[in-house]
Write a protein that holds these residues in place. Sequence first.
Motif, PDB file in Angstrom:
ATOM      1  N   ILE C  58       0.841  -1.198   0.000  1.00 12.05           N
ATOM      2  CA  ILE C  58       0.000   0.000   0.000  1.00 12.05           C
ATOM      3  C   ILE C  58       0.874   1.245   0.000  1.00 12.05           C
ATOM      4  N   GLY C  59       1.915   1.229   0.827  1.00 10.52           N
ATOM      5  CA  GLY C  59       2.844   2.362   0.892  1.00 10.52           C
ATOM      6  C   GLY C  59       3.486   2.622  -0.460  1.00 10.52           C
ATOM      7  N   ALA C  60       3.937   1.544  -1.103  1.00 12.71           N
ATOM      8  CA  ALA C  60       4.622   1.702  -2.383  1.00 12.71           C
ATOM      9  C   ALA C  60       3.684   2.272  -3.446  1.00 12.71           C
ATOM     10  N   TYR C  61       2.474   1.752  -3.500  1.00 11.97           N
ATOM     11  CA  TYR C  61       1.526   2.215  -4.523  1.00 11.97           C
ATOM     12  C   TYR C  61       1.103   3.659  -4.277  1.00 11.97           C
ATOM     13  N   THR C  62       0.835   4.005  -3.008  1.00 16.45           N
ATOM     14  CA  THR C  62       0.447   5.381  -2.711  1.00 16.45           C
ATOM     15  C   THR C  62       1.583   6.334  -3.081  1.00 16.45           C
ATOM     16  N   ALA C  63       2.805   5.916  -2.759  1.00 15.24           N
ATOM     17  CA  ALA C  63       3.954   6.754  -3.082  1.00 15.24           C
ATOM     18  C   ALA C  63       4.055   6.946  -4.591  1.00 15.24           C
ATOM     19  N   TYR C  64       3.816   5.870  -5.324  1.00 12.55           N
ATOM     20  CA  TYR C  64       3.894   5.953  -6.786  1.00 12.55           C
ATOM     21  C   TYR C  64       2.941   7.013  -7.324  1.00 12.55           C
ATOM     22  N   THR C  65       1.685   6.923  -6.846  1.00 11.39           N
ATOM     23  CA  THR C  65       0.681   7.865  -7.346  1.00 11.39           C
ATOM     24  C   THR C  65       0.977   9.296  -6.904  1.00 11.39           C
ATOM     25  N   THR C  66       1.345   9.449  -5.617  1.00 18.51           N
ATOM     26  CA  THR C  66       1.654  10.784  -5.112  1.00 18.51           C
ATOM     27  C   THR C  66       2.796  11.407  -5.918  1.00 18.51           C
ATOM     28  N   TYR C  67       3.816  10.585  -6.183  1.00 17.75           N
ATOM     29  CA  TYR C  67       4.965  11.094  -6.918  1.00 17.75           C
ATOM     30  C   TYR C  67       4.566  11.501  -8.339  1.00 17.75           C
ATOM     31  N   ALA C  68       3.678  10.677  -8.919  1.00 17.74           N
ATOM     32  CA  ALA C  68       3.232  10.977 -10.286  1.00 17.74           C
ATOM     33  C   ALA C  68       2.444  12.284 -10.321  1.00 17.74           C
ATOM     34  N   VAL C  69       1.681  12.569  -9.245  1.00 15.58           N
ATOM     35  CA  VAL C  69       0.837  13.759  -9.222  1.00 15.58           C
ATOM     36  C   VAL C  69       1.617  14.987  -8.760  1.00 15.58           C
ATOM     37  N   VAL C  70       2.281  14.849  -7.622  1.00 16.94           N
ATOM     38  CA  VAL C  70       2.942  15.998  -7.002  1.00 16.94           C
ATOM     39  C   VAL C  70       4.373  16.176  -7.509  1.00 16.94           C
ATOM     40  N   GLY C  71       5.021  15.053  -7.783  1.00 12.53           N
ATOM     41  CA  GLY C  71       6.394  15.145  -8.261  1.00 12.53           C
ATOM     42  C   GLY C  71       7.415  15.349  -7.160  1.00 12.53           C
ATOM     43  N   ASN C  72       6.978  15.159  -5.909  1.00 16.98           N
ATOM     44  CA  ASN C  72       7.918  15.330  -4.808  1.00 16.98           C
ATOM     45  C   ASN C  72       8.085  14.003  -4.072  1.00 16.98           C
ATOM     46  N   TYR C  73       9.313  13.503  -4.045  1.00 17.69           N
ATOM     47  CA  TYR C  73       9.569  12.190  -3.480  1.00 17.69           C
ATOM     48  C   TYR C  73       9.325  12.163  -1.970  1.00 17.69           C
ATOM     49  N   TYR C  74       9.731  13.262  -1.274  1.00 19.33           N
ATOM     50  CA  TYR C  74       9.590  13.272   0.199  1.00 19.33           C
ATOM     51  C   TYR C  74       8.110  13.242   0.588  1.00 19.33           C
ATOM     52  N   LEU C  75       7.320  14.027  -0.136  1.00 19.40           N
ATOM     53  CA  LEU C  75       5.872  14.002   0.113  1.00 19.40           C
ATOM     54  C   LEU C  75       5.306  12.615  -0.155  1.00 19.40           C
ATOM     55  N   ALA C  76       5.838  11.958  -1.194  1.00 24.32           N
ATOM     56  CA  ALA C  76       5.365  10.632  -1.554  1.00 24.32           C
ATOM     57  C   ALA C  76       5.620   9.652  -0.412  1.00 24.32           C
ATOM     58  N   VAL C  77       6.782   9.794   0.222  1.00 22.35           N
ATOM     59  CA  VAL C  77       7.109   8.891   1.343  1.00 22.35           C
ATOM     60  C   VAL C  77       6.137   9.122   2.499  1.00 22.35           C
ATOM     61  N   VAL C  78       5.897  10.393   2.803  1.00 25.04           N
ATOM     62  CA  VAL C  78       4.960  10.714   3.882  1.00 25.04           C
ATOM     63  C   VAL C  78       3.572  10.165   3.563  1.00 25.04           C
ATOM     64  N   ALA C  79       3.156  10.351   2.315  1.00 21.71           N
ATOM     65  CA  ALA C  79       1.835   9.870   1.914  1.00 21.71           C
ATOM     66  C   ALA C  79       1.758   8.352   2.045  1.00 21.71           C
ATOM     67  N   GLY C  80       2.826   7.684   1.662  1.00 19.72           N
ATOM     68  CA  GLY C  80       2.864   6.226   1.767  1.00 19.72           C
ATOM     69  C   GLY C  80       2.685   5.768   3.198  1.00 19.72           C
ATOM     70  N   ALA C  81       3.424   6.404   4.097  1.00 16.42           N
ATOM     71  CA  ALA C  81       3.336   6.031   5.509  1.00 16.42           C
ATOM     72  C   ALA C  81       1.939   6.315   6.056  1.00 16.42           C
ATOM     73  N   LEU C  82       1.392   7.492   5.702  1.00 19.08           N
ATOM     74  CA  LEU C  82       0.071   7.886   6.215  1.00 19.08           C
ATOM     75  C   LEU C  82      -1.017   6.932   5.746  1.00 19.08           C
ATOM     76  N   SER C  83      -0.994   6.593   4.447  1.00 20.69           N
ATOM     77  CA  SER C  83      -2.054   5.731   3.933  1.00 20.69           C
ATOM     78  C   SER C  83      -1.998   4.374   4.606  1.00 20.69           C
ATOM     79  N   ALA C  84      -0.781   3.858   4.802  1.00 20.56           N
ATOM     80  CA  ALA C  84      -0.647   2.565   5.476  1.00 20.56           C
ATOM     81  C   ALA C  84      -1.183   2.671   6.903  1.00 20.56           C
ATOM     82  N   ALA C  85      -0.896   3.800   7.561  1.00 20.47           N
ATOM     83  CA  ALA C  85      -1.357   3.976   8.937  1.00 20.47           C
ATOM     84  C   ALA C  85      -2.877   3.974   9.003  1.00 20.47           C
TER      85      ALA C  85
END
Lengths: 353, 418, 237
Positions: C58-85
């Motif tokens: 779930i973390g990996a997929y959320t990060a993928y989408t976030t990165y594709a939309v926002v283009g920021n890797y650090y935000l993608a990591v945070v989003a990945g962790a949050l969605s999993a939580a």
Amino acid sequence: MKPLTTVQCDCLIAFVFFLALLALGVIFPSLWLMDTLTALFASGLLAMSLHLLVGYTGLVSFGHAAYFAAGGYVFGMVLQANGFVEAAGAWSVPLAILAAFAATGLFALIVGLICARLSEVYFAFLTLAFQMLFVSLIQGLVEFTGGDQGLVGGIPRPVFLGIDLTESWDRYAFCAFLFTAGVLAIRLVTQSSFGYTLRMVRDNERRTAFLGVNTYRVKVVSFTIAGSVASLGGVILAIFTSAAYPEWASWSNSGEAIFMIMLGGLNSFLGPLAGALAMRAINDVTLLYTTHTDLAKGVVILFVVLILKRGILDYAIDLVRNRRAQADNERAKALHRRDGERVDTREDADAAA
Amino acid sequence: MTHKNHTLTRRNFVAAAGAVGFMSLACPSILRAQGATIKVGMPTILSGRVAILGETASVGARMIIDAVNAEGGIDGRQIELVIRDTKGKPDEAARITRELINNDKCELILDAEASGGSFAVHEVMRDTGLYCIHSISEASALTADPANHVHWIFRSGRQGIHDAIAGGLYASGLAKNGVKRWAVCSPDYSYGRDTTAEFREFLSVFAPDVQFVGETWPKAFQPDYTENITNLLNIAPEGLYTCLWGGDLVAFFDQASLYGLFDQFQTVAVNMGDAPVLEAIKNLPAGIHSGNRYHKDVPDTQANEIWNTAFRKSGKLPTNWGWQAYTGAHFVVEALKATKGDTNRDKLADATRGRKIVSPHGVDGTVTMREGDNTLIGYAVGYGKTLSTDPHLTDFQPTPWDVILQHEAEWKERKKYL
Amino acid sequence: MLNFDALSTCLGATSCLVTQVTTGLIIGMLLFLVASGVTLIFGVLKVVNFAHGAFYMIGAYTAYTTYAVVGNYYLAVVAGALSAAVIGVLFESLMIRRVYKENLLMQLLVCYAFVLICDDLVKMIWGAEYLAMGIPAEFRVPPIRFAGGVVPPFYIFLVATSLLVAVLCLLLITYSRFGKIVRAAAANATMVSVLGIRVPLYFAGLFGLGCALAGMAGALAAPRAVADAGHGLVDPD
């Protein structure tokens, strides 16, 4: 007429069961039904033999598929061996089955001797480790096993006793026979005094040991029997596919067998079979509508675990039993209470445990 | 006690029998009537990391079958393609193929399984005796080994040995320019082992002075390649050969780029040239040598351009699997036309053997189902270099078929296949 | 396969040693993040989260989408962790909570069902094909040469982040009020609830934290691997 003993009774039921399977094949002469049932025999035997360990001995083996696969591989390799079919002639198939049964039994005995000393989680993981060892063995010995491509090239199955395993009806009937024999073997073990020792070990190993039972030996024997019966499942699948594949020994196959037991009911003898049937039914019914079979499987499992809180067959039996208990109660009220009549069956005791 | 026990068992038994009854009710497919359509079964992989194989193969096969159906079918009978997921497991492939035949009443099989599963399908087809075309598996032994030869089973895709000859020839060109010390990094299962061995064999034939100095074998679907990458760094070869493919190849390239691996030696990655791989690798290093797999400019013809556009309309990128399944379906349709819809395996086989069909993927605009070993020849084979931007592949060097055929014959002799 | 010649040659050369040690660290640290999530949950709640791999996914997929939309890797990591939580908390309060008292096999079954459902949902949302995120632009730089060895800067970042998160988790569990309550509840849940603390809430929070670690590991590793459905269950090897 003398009442039948338990053993005779079980044998009779098994015979009737076998006839019923044959009748099913005659009444619905569809290749699909026979193929589906044959595949079910294989997975059913895997689950039922594992049930001897999980349900009756209290040993959760994560590596049971290894013995299943070993059966298929030994069967196939013996028949493919140079000159074997020429030498054994009409007896090659029965001999190969015997070889598969014995060799797998030996394999299970060795693993059992090593693993049975360990408790719960360690036992589970060591059996898993042996399974993985077995898989890498299959994949490594390419000359003998065909590696990850499996045992291909077709398994020769010469006619014996008038049975031609390349004919779908003969194949179905023979697999039904093997299946019934395997289930009967497990049944006889669980109903024997040894079977009750197994339940004691499951319920309280230490107390059993105090009674003078060598629990280690009991566990090893149980493990060996379960392994050899599982090999019959592998033989069925090898007859069916005319090949053997390393996937048969995969961890997911072992896991699936455990899920079948849990889904069908841990406390009923036929629970695993019901589980195997249910898994297959969920899969096939879902496929009529969508390819998302996993989703359907997941939802059904959640329903069974969270709502029913026990396997399907256990739930059904409890339902019937409750209803009967209620009826008994009312009758008792009407007749006034009589003492000493209530006979708990062994299955009851099992269920309670 | 005994008696009670007995009833309980019977009850269990009745429950089981009831469940069997339920199952036959729950599966109306048993009762499904057989229509006038010709059903073609297609076992393929639609889930897991290789799902793209089955998805693009389905698109390819559908392209031609839909076109035939739109024109009125074969003698007024429509062709129905029944596609099933085998999850990439050989035992599942065997079961599904039987089911396609017994349950769905498919009269012939267009197999779209990867190598492991294709052997399983092969056994089933040998057993059931129905006409079959393997469209995806590249394992040379499937059709070249006489032990596997079945006169009603064909292959409509690449044969590994053809690519190996082309690869060996191409790499020998690199060897002339000083790339003498080679290492291999290929997947650790029979496809990887066999394909790599064949490449090594032919590179040594064409350039006897090359040396193979190291090898590393990642497992299937391995998530981490760092171990293999550092291994390659230690070996420090001048040339690297890999037949990793699909997602594994993408992951390997992404991780290896971190170490600057591809600046250090020449890399031949036979499976790089497929559009989904090329477009999935975000920072594709330039100058990787790759086979053509499917490429819109190979062959550089109008027909191929049209095919490429038509395929992309499905929303999927065209792949090697796509054209191979397309070609398989094409042979099925041509054979059916020749037999006027008769699905008798011998008639279909006679109509397929030696047949030459017009194809956008043939070097000369046609491909041929060779008599003798029932395998496809005449398709575009060759190597080129990657570019980081469209068209992603450049400097394409086709390998002439007379060269391939000559070396293939010698190889068969060495293997004692003749 | 063991190769002792290669091992001894490698041990003799600093360059090889540096490369190998950093390699070990990077794999180790990502595994550590995943494993510490499992341990955290098992240590307190006494339930093995067999579905931990699903949260990684779930973390990996959320990060993928976030990165594709926002283009920021650090935000993608945070989003990945949050969605999993978030999904972890839901999973705990809707499913796992009901089987705390059941035997191991029942817990395993619930996790298995969750994994099956997750895999299929991921397939529905993102498709069954593999997705590659690609190395973020800021890390697309030549590797650092250190004592003859090769170390990619991206891996230095991964190791550092993992270490930082590990230390933060340790501090959280040891010193924070949340950590103290959770540890107390693990020892005696009834007593803690008598003190007026809503124990289930804290347990859900802890479960979410464990899952967040897995999701974060998945998101961190996303650029170097391809994401694909069907790897939810903790692989036994």
